[in-house]
Enzyme design. Structure first.
Site, short mmCIF file in Angstrom:
data_model
loop_
_atom_site.label_atom_id
_atom_site.label_comp_id
_atom_site.label_asym_id
_atom_site.label_seq_id
_atom_site.Cartn_x
_atom_site.Cartn_y
_atom_site.Cartn_z
N ARG A 1 0.86 -1.19 0.00
CA ARG A 1 0.00 0.00 0.00
C ARG A 1 0.90 1.24 0.00
NH1 ARG A 1 -2.22 0.12 6.27
NH2 ARG A 1 -0.15 0.24 7.19
N GLU B 1 -1.87 7.75 7.01
CA GLU B 1 -0.50 7.71 7.52
C GLU B 1 0.50 8.06 6.41
OE1 GLU B 1 0.07 3.93 9.52
OE2 GLU B 1 -0.86 4.71 11.32
N GLU C 1 -6.85 6.16 15.53
CA GLU C 1 -6.58 4.72 15.43
C GLU C 1 -5.82 4.27 16.66
OE1 GLU C 1 -4.26 2.94 12.29
OE2 GLU C 1 -5.31 4.07 10.75
C1 GAL Z 1 -1.83 1.67 10.91
C2 GAL Z 1 -2.58 1.85 9.62
C3 GAL Z 1 -3.79 0.93 9.53
C4 GAL Z 1 -3.40 -0.46 9.93
C5 GAL Z 1 -2.84 -0.42 11.32
C6 GAL Z 1 -2.43 -1.77 11.85
O1 GAL Z 1 -0.50 2.01 10.77
O2 GAL Z 1 -3.02 3.17 9.46
O3 GAL Z 1 -4.27 0.96 8.21
O4 GAL Z 1 -2.47 -0.97 9.03
O5 GAL Z 1 -1.67 0.37 11.33
O6 GAL Z 1 -1.87 -1.68 13.14
#
Ligand code: GAL
Length: 679
Positions: free
Chosen positions: A127, A166, A324
């Protein structure tokens, strides 16, 4: 010379103000309905209602499913889920899906991906991957963003634009031909003429003198160390190039939907990132952060609090969004340990305690396929009849009860800890006297000692230090102009400053400030260091105070300061290790050794006593405390990280249970209590 890079968030006050993105505190997570048949969507929305979810990040990686071929858009599934979520009372933070370019685009234009320092181009199958300097990528990305904004800009579920994902995580530092061109333009804008660059970087060394900007390559693999000035500027360029992509998307979104707030998710956690988020924070309407704990770190909650305080500093004290974090295990560490019982709520609420107005998880439902198939979620593989779903549902109820705290701010701290991405970049740019000391080593340790003592601390970039009585300057390697004066002003008005080793060593071009370390602060501190003495791993040097030094010592001469502690062994025996210069009622302390934990704790106790700083509340060890205040109320967070009950001295009403306390609050093992304090 034009200053194209600073890390001081001076313009935050000019940020636009929007209604908050949810009723109450935001709660929910990344939602990828595209991974499931539509029957599952109905169950999803039903479960979201049960869990109290009011906010999801939608569409994050969906570009290839929305633009199915060059210029061919299929919106059907997204139309349907947007409507369904709206009907279910769930607000949408709609992602521009640029974090995952479609396969057809990567196949047609392999030149849009990043190239590493060895010349390897990133291949299909992951990605991000795109090069922020690629004009071809930019054109395709902005067309997608415009189409999305035009389609959903008026949709009633839309609360927030979540730009890409990110940015910089897997696509920082490209050494491609596109990056090379943009880098040279960036340098020309920064330096104006090539002689200014030569002088700033000291290119007489190894005869690296340049006669035009197009000779200056990105620091591709070269077998020997590159010029530290060049490396530092490449870090700045990298941050600016990534930010440039965000700004380009933002411009399109603002043009179509001027009334919808825009953000992108930062990665303030662990080690310093490639993005200078202090600067990026000025460009978002709401600071949003992703945070993941390191399961193997027994003190991971300390790193979490440090990161949360950093994010609050970046948002200028304003509430921010935890956009997140994980309900349980991640899938990218070596051993992906599930969170222990109650850890989920302690983690989420620790962010809220430090200023987040919501807590979202990656992710709603655990994927069965794809590279994140073992990442935890709100709905695990086992389904909703599971520990994690139950804990999330309980957290949802807690956050609903905490709705009154939305908009309140963390009470002003009297202690500031200065941290700066520029110092991180300068420290990792070039060969250093100690190759294993990371920039966050000492700031994190100071933060932990303060937090363990229940003392509030603001983690901020160098700048105005007006309200602080104690300013801690740990390994602030690069001296930003004006920091010496700001620190001197603290001491002159009777405040207290602690500066550690490896602070004020280089100027903004990563050149050593000569005449004795720490060049920028020697007068303030009344010390003069003529040589660094880093220690090997197995060396321990005692101090006469009972503390010991590990990893770092240096030879200090006092020039106006008194000696508080001396080295009691090793090469520097008898020389000063901790010094203090007194100016009226103010002091400037210098720490010339990397102390053991107890030694650092004693120093922190001494500084707090000197500055007369009290804890937020008197509480037992193991409790994490934080206070948020509004015009009319004060809220005290008590988070018990211990496995037995802990008490704190406080009075008020538990916002969740309604219990009232008068004088002493008992917090059960592993639990969190949030009090509205009696006034
Ligand atoms: C973040 C990302 C998410 C997912 C997550 C997993 O870095 O934005 O898409 O990959 O980590 O921990």
């Amino acid at each position: 010379m034009q200053e194209t890079f600073t890390s001081v968030s001076a313009d935050l006050n000019s940020q636009r103000v929007f209604p908050w993105i949810s009723d109450g505190l935001a709660f929910g997570g990344d939602y990828s309905p595209e991974q499931w048949p539509e029957e599952t969507w109905l169950e999803d929305v039903e479960l979201m209602r049960r869990a109290g979810v009011n906010s999801v990040n939608l569409g994050v990686f969906s570009w290839g499913l929305l633009e199915v071929a060059d210029g061919v858009f299929e919106w059907g599934w997204l139309d349907r889920i947007m409507d369904l979520l709206h009907a279910g009372g769930v607000g949408v933070n709609l992602a521009t899906p640029t974090a995952a370019p479609p396969m057809w685009l990567l196949a047609a234009h392999p030149e849009i991906t990043t190239v590493d320092e060895f010349g390897h181009r990133t291949q299909r199958g992951g990605r991000l991957a795109w090069d922020p300097s690629s004009p071809v990528f930019r054109t395709y990305a902005l067309r997608m963003v415009r189409a999305l904004a035009e389609r959903y800009g008026q949709h009633p579920a839309l609360r927030l634009w979540h730009v890409s994902n990110e940015i910089g995580n897997e696509n920082a530092r490209s050494y491609s031909p596109d990056a090379e061109r943009e880098w040279q333009v960036w340098l020309e804008r920064r330096f104006g003429d090539i002689e200014a660059l030569n002088s700033a970087w000291g290119t007489t060394f190894w005869g690296h003198h340049y006669t035009s900007f197009d000779q200056v390559m990105p620091p591709r693999h070269a077998r020997t160390g590159h010029n530290p000035g060049l490396l530092l500027d490449f870090e700045r360029f990298t941050s600016d190039a990534l930010l440039g992509h965000y700004l380009a998307e933002r411009e399109v979104l603002r043009g179509v939907t001027p009334d919808i707030p825009i953000t992108t998710n930062f990665m303030v956690m662990g080690s310093p990132s490639t993005a200078d988020y202090g600067r990026w924070a000025r460009e978002v309407d709401l600071v949003a952060n992703d945070h993941y704990t390191q399961g193997a770190d027994p003190e991971r909650e300390g790193e979490l609090s440090f990161s949360a305080d950093r994010v609050r500093g970046m948002s200028g004290g304003r509430p921010w969004l935890l956009i997140e974090h994980s309900t349980s295990a991640v899938n990218w560490q070596t051993i992906n340990r599930a969170k222990s019982r109650g850890e989920l709520a302690r983690n989420s609420l620790a962010h809220v305690a430090r200023g987040a107005d919501g807590a979202l998880f990656f992710q709603w439902r655990a994927s069965t396929a794809g590279s994140e198939q073992y990442h935890s979620a709100i709905v695990p593989h086992a389904g909703a009849d599971s520990r994690v779903f139950r804990e999330v549902t309980e957290l949802g109820a807690t956050l609903r009860a905490l709705a009154p705290i939305r908009g309140s701010r963390v009470a002003p701290a009297r202690v500031a800890l200065l941290l700066d991405e520029a110092s991180a970049y300068a420290w990792r740019s070039g060969r250093k006297p100690h190759g294993e000391l990371g920039y966050f080593d000492l700031p994190l340790k100071f933060h932990r000692e303060l937090t363990r003592r229940h003392v509030a601390v603001d983690v901020i970039a160098p700048g105005e230090l007006g309200g602080y009585d104690l300013v801690i300057v740990p390994t602030l390697y690069l001296a930003t102009p004006g920091t010496d004066e700001a620190l001197a002003a603290v001491v002159e008005r009777g405040g207290h400053v602690l500066v550690s080793y490896l602070s004020g060593i280089v100027d903004p071009h990563n050149r050593v400030i000569s005449g004795g370390y720490p060049g920028a602060y020697r007068d303030l501190l009344g010390v003069w260091v003529d040589e660094h003495y880093p220690l090997f791993d197995d060396e321990v040097v005692p101090l006469d105070s009972g503390a010991s030094a590990h990893g770092w010592t240096e030879r200090v001469a006092v020039r106006g300061a008194e000696t508080l502690a001396r080295f009691a062994g090793g090469e520097l025996v008898g020389e000063p290790a901790i010094t203090r210069r007194t100016v009226g009622s103010g002091t400037a302390t210098y720490l010339a050794a990397r102390l053991d934990r107890a030694g650092l704790g004693t120093l922190v106790d001494d500084l707090l006593a000197l500055a007369g700083i009290e804890p937020v509340v008197v509480a037992e060890a193991g409790l994490e405390v934080s206070r948020r205040v509004s015009d009319s109320a004060s809220y005290l967070f008590l988070i018990n990280h211990a496995d037995v009950e802990r008490t704190a001295h406080a009075s008020g009403t538990d916002l969740v249970s309604g219990a009232t306390y008068d004088g002493v609050v008992g917090v059960p093992a592993g639990a969190v209590v949030v009090l509205e304090e009696s006034r």
